[in-house]
Write a protein that holds these residues in place. Structure first.
Motif, PDB file in Angstrom:
ATOM      1  N   ARG A 101      -0.962  -3.566   7.733  1.00  0.00           N
ATOM      2  CA  ARG A 101      -0.130  -2.919   8.756  1.00  0.00           C
ATOM      3  C   ARG A 101       1.329  -2.872   8.333  1.00  0.00           C
ATOM      4  NH1 ARG A 101       1.808  -4.333  14.202  1.00  0.00           N
ATOM      5  NH2 ARG A 101       1.202  -6.506  13.888  1.00  0.00           N
ATOM      6  N   LEU A 102       1.788  -3.938   7.682  1.00  0.00           N
ATOM      7  CA  LEU A 102       3.160  -3.954   7.173  1.00  0.00           C
ATOM      8  C   LEU A 102       3.338  -2.928   6.059  1.00  0.00           C
ATOM      9  CD1 LEU A 102       5.982  -5.125   7.016  1.00  0.00           C
ATOM     10  CD2 LEU A 102       5.074  -6.981   5.583  1.00  0.00           C
ATOM     11  N   VAL A 103       2.361  -2.847   5.167  1.00  0.00           N
ATOM     12  CA  VAL A 103       2.445  -1.861   4.071  1.00  0.00           C
ATOM     13  C   VAL A 103       2.472  -0.443   4.628  1.00  0.00           C
ATOM     14  CG1 VAL A 103       1.217  -0.921   2.082  1.00  0.00           C
ATOM     15  CG2 VAL A 103       1.393  -3.391   2.374  1.00  0.00           C
ATOM     16  N   ALA A 104       1.642  -0.174   5.642  1.00  0.00           N
ATOM     17  CA  ALA A 104       1.628   1.165   6.250  1.00  0.00           C
ATOM     18  C   ALA A 104       2.964   1.482   6.902  1.00  0.00           C
ATOM     19  CB  ALA A 104       0.502   1.253   7.276  1.00  0.00           C
ATOM     20  N   ALA A 105       3.596   0.478   7.525  1.00  0.00           N
ATOM     21  CA  ALA A 105       4.903   0.707   8.142  1.00  0.00           C
ATOM     22  C   ALA A 105       5.969   0.989   7.093  1.00  0.00           C
ATOM     23  CB  ALA A 105       5.297  -0.508   8.982  1.00  0.00           C
ATOM     24  N   VAL A 106       5.874   0.327   5.942  1.00  0.00           N
ATOM     25  CA  VAL A 106       6.846   0.565   4.874  1.00  0.00           C
ATOM     26  C   VAL A 106       6.712   1.978   4.337  1.00  0.00           C
ATOM     27  CG1 VAL A 106       7.490  -0.116   2.536  1.00  0.00           C
ATOM     28  CG2 VAL A 106       7.025  -1.869   4.250  1.00  0.00           C
ATOM     29  N   ARG A 107       5.498   2.472   4.209  1.00  0.00           N
ATOM     30  CA  ARG A 107       5.280   3.815   3.669  1.00  0.00           C
ATOM     31  C   ARG A 107       5.622   4.910   4.672  1.00  0.00           C
ATOM     32  NH1 ARG A 107      -0.622   2.766   0.739  1.00  0.00           N
ATOM     33  NH2 ARG A 107       0.172   1.449  -0.976  1.00  0.00           N
ATOM     34  N   ASP A 108       5.681   4.575   5.954  1.00  0.00           N
ATOM     35  CA  ASP A 108       5.958   5.564   6.992  1.00  0.00           C
ATOM     36  C   ASP A 108       7.452   5.529   7.304  1.00  0.00           C
ATOM     37  OD1 ASP A 108       5.754   7.450   8.934  1.00  0.00           O
ATOM     38  OD2 ASP A 108       4.950   6.095  10.471  1.00  0.00           O
ATOM     39  N   LEU A 109       8.200   6.487   6.742  1.00  0.00           N
ATOM     40  CA  LEU A 109       9.640   6.543   6.946  1.00  0.00           C
ATOM     41  C   LEU A 109       9.961   7.386   8.184  1.00  0.00           C
ATOM     42  CD1 LEU A 109      10.814   7.006   3.259  1.00  0.00           C
ATOM     43  CD2 LEU A 109      10.663   4.899   4.596  1.00  0.00           C
ATOM     44  N   PRO A 110      10.990   7.010   8.947  1.00  0.00           N
ATOM     45  CA  PRO A 110      11.877   5.860   8.741  1.00  0.00           C
ATOM     46  C   PRO A 110      11.185   4.545   9.078  1.00  0.00           C
ATOM     47  CG  PRO A 110      12.428   6.964  10.779  1.00  0.00           C
ATOM     48  CD  PRO A 110      11.390   7.822  10.124  1.00  0.00           C
ATOM     49  N   PHE A 111      11.511   3.526   8.309  1.00  0.00           N
ATOM     50  CA  PHE A 111      10.826   2.241   8.448  1.00  0.00           C
ATOM     51  C   PHE A 111      11.293   1.516   9.706  1.00  0.00           C
ATOM     52  CE2 PHE A 111      10.920  -2.384   7.676  1.00  0.00           C
ATOM     53  CZ  PHE A 111       9.559  -2.604   7.625  1.00  0.00           C
ATOM     54  N   VAL A 112      10.333   1.066  10.495  1.00  0.00           N
ATOM     55  CA  VAL A 112      10.589   0.226  11.664  1.00  0.00           C
ATOM     56  C   VAL A 112       9.690  -0.986  11.547  1.00  0.00           C
ATOM     57  CG1 VAL A 112      10.539   0.064  14.167  1.00  0.00           C
ATOM     58  CG2 VAL A 112      11.181   2.229  13.069  1.00  0.00           C
ATOM     59  N   ALA A 113      10.282  -2.168  11.613  1.00  0.00           N
ATOM     60  CA  ALA A 113       9.512  -3.399  11.431  1.00  0.00           C
ATOM     61  C   ALA A 113       8.476  -3.539  12.541  1.00  0.00           C
ATOM     62  CB  ALA A 113      10.453  -4.604  11.423  1.00  0.00           C
ATOM     63  N   PRO A 114       7.197  -3.678  12.186  1.00  0.00           N
ATOM     64  CA  PRO A 114       6.175  -3.904  13.221  1.00  0.00           C
ATOM     65  C   PRO A 114       6.342  -5.278  13.843  1.00  0.00           C
ATOM     66  CG  PRO A 114       5.220  -4.116  11.023  1.00  0.00           C
ATOM     67  CD  PRO A 114       6.629  -3.645  10.825  1.00  0.00           C
ATOM     68  N   THR A 115       5.860  -5.433  15.040  1.00  0.00           N
ATOM     69  CA  THR A 115       5.953  -6.704  15.754  1.00  0.00           C
ATOM     70  C   THR A 115       4.574  -7.347  15.855  1.00  0.00           C
ATOM     71  OG1 THR A 115       5.702  -5.549  17.875  1.00  0.00           O
ATOM     72  CG2 THR A 115       7.954  -5.922  17.078  1.00  0.00           C
TER      73      THR A 115
END
Length: 239
Positions: A101-115
């Motif tokens: 899930r963190l990797v997917a968030a990094v690849r999806d710009l703009p990056f928003v830190a998942p909680t």
């Protein structure tokens, strides 16, 4: 039946076997350090169960546990090992899912830190979000700088071109005006040379900062807004 003198020997044998198994587990985890975290957790559980089994075998060999009791103890250890492997599998699966899930968030710009991530992964996500915000701010500053440089280059070049054409076409023949035009052209050339030097210095310092090194003897960036004043108004050709 166990005798009082058997306890130190059993503890020594169990500790020795446990140490050997632990060293083997550490070596195995080192070999598998690039594999999934689930594999590492499985190795930890197997090491713990194997160390316990080693102690039980040591006790059995000393005839301290015999008969049906031996079977009960081995069964309990085996069930405990299976339960540990199951818990390790569930925990490893959750960690892997959160990592993806963190990797997917990094690849999806703009990056928003998942909680809702585990503490360590949440710290990494927050740090990545801060780094992304700094990168965006630097990119905005770079674009603004390019716009300023383009404007400050275009204006003096236009003025020098106008003065050069006036001198070339013979529009300006007054010696005093010709001398002033030459001086103005020289001044604009010196300003442009200073701007190019500042850009080169900024590029060198930026490259040094990105590679994590600082050039010896180099101070802070020499560029500042006062070094590049607003575009000067070059005198136009006179008729």
């Amino acid at each position: 039946m166990p005798r009082p003198g058997d306890l130190p020997m059993v503890m020594a044998v169990t500790a020795g076997l446990g140490l050997l198994i632990a060293l083997a587990g550490v070596w195995l985890m080192g070999r598998l350090r690039t594999r999934s975290i689930g594999v590492a957790m499985a190795v930890v559980v197997v090491v713990a169960v194997a160390a316990t089994l080693a102690g039980v075998v040591a006790i059995i060999n000393k005839m301290i546990i015999e008969g049906p009791t031996k079977d009960f103890v081995l069964s309990v250890v085996a069930v405990g090992g299976l339960v540990g492997l199951g818990v390790a599998f569930v925990l490893a699966r959750r960690v892997v899912q959160e990592s993806r899930r963190l990797v997917a968030a990094v690849r999806d710009l703009p990056f928003v830190a998942p909680t809702g991530l585990p503490a360590e992964l949440q710290t990494i996500a927050n740090t990545l979000e801060e780094a992304y915000a700094r990168e965006q701010a630097l990119e905005g500053a770079r674009r603004e700088l390019v716009a300023w440089v383009s404007h400050d280059l275009r204006t003096p070049l236009a003025g020098m071109r106008a003065m050069a054409e006036a001198l070339e076409d013979g529009v300006v023949t007054d010696p005093e005006t010709v001398t002033r035009y030459h001086g103005q052209i020289k001044l604009e050339v010196e300003r442009l040379s200073a701007m190019v030097d500042d850009l080169f210095e900024l590029s060198r310092i930026h490259a040094g900062g990105r590679c994590g090194c600082h050039a010896r003897g180099s101070g802070s960036p020499t560029w500042s807004p006062t070094r590049w004043p607003g575009p000067s108004r070059s005198p136009g050709p006179r008729g």
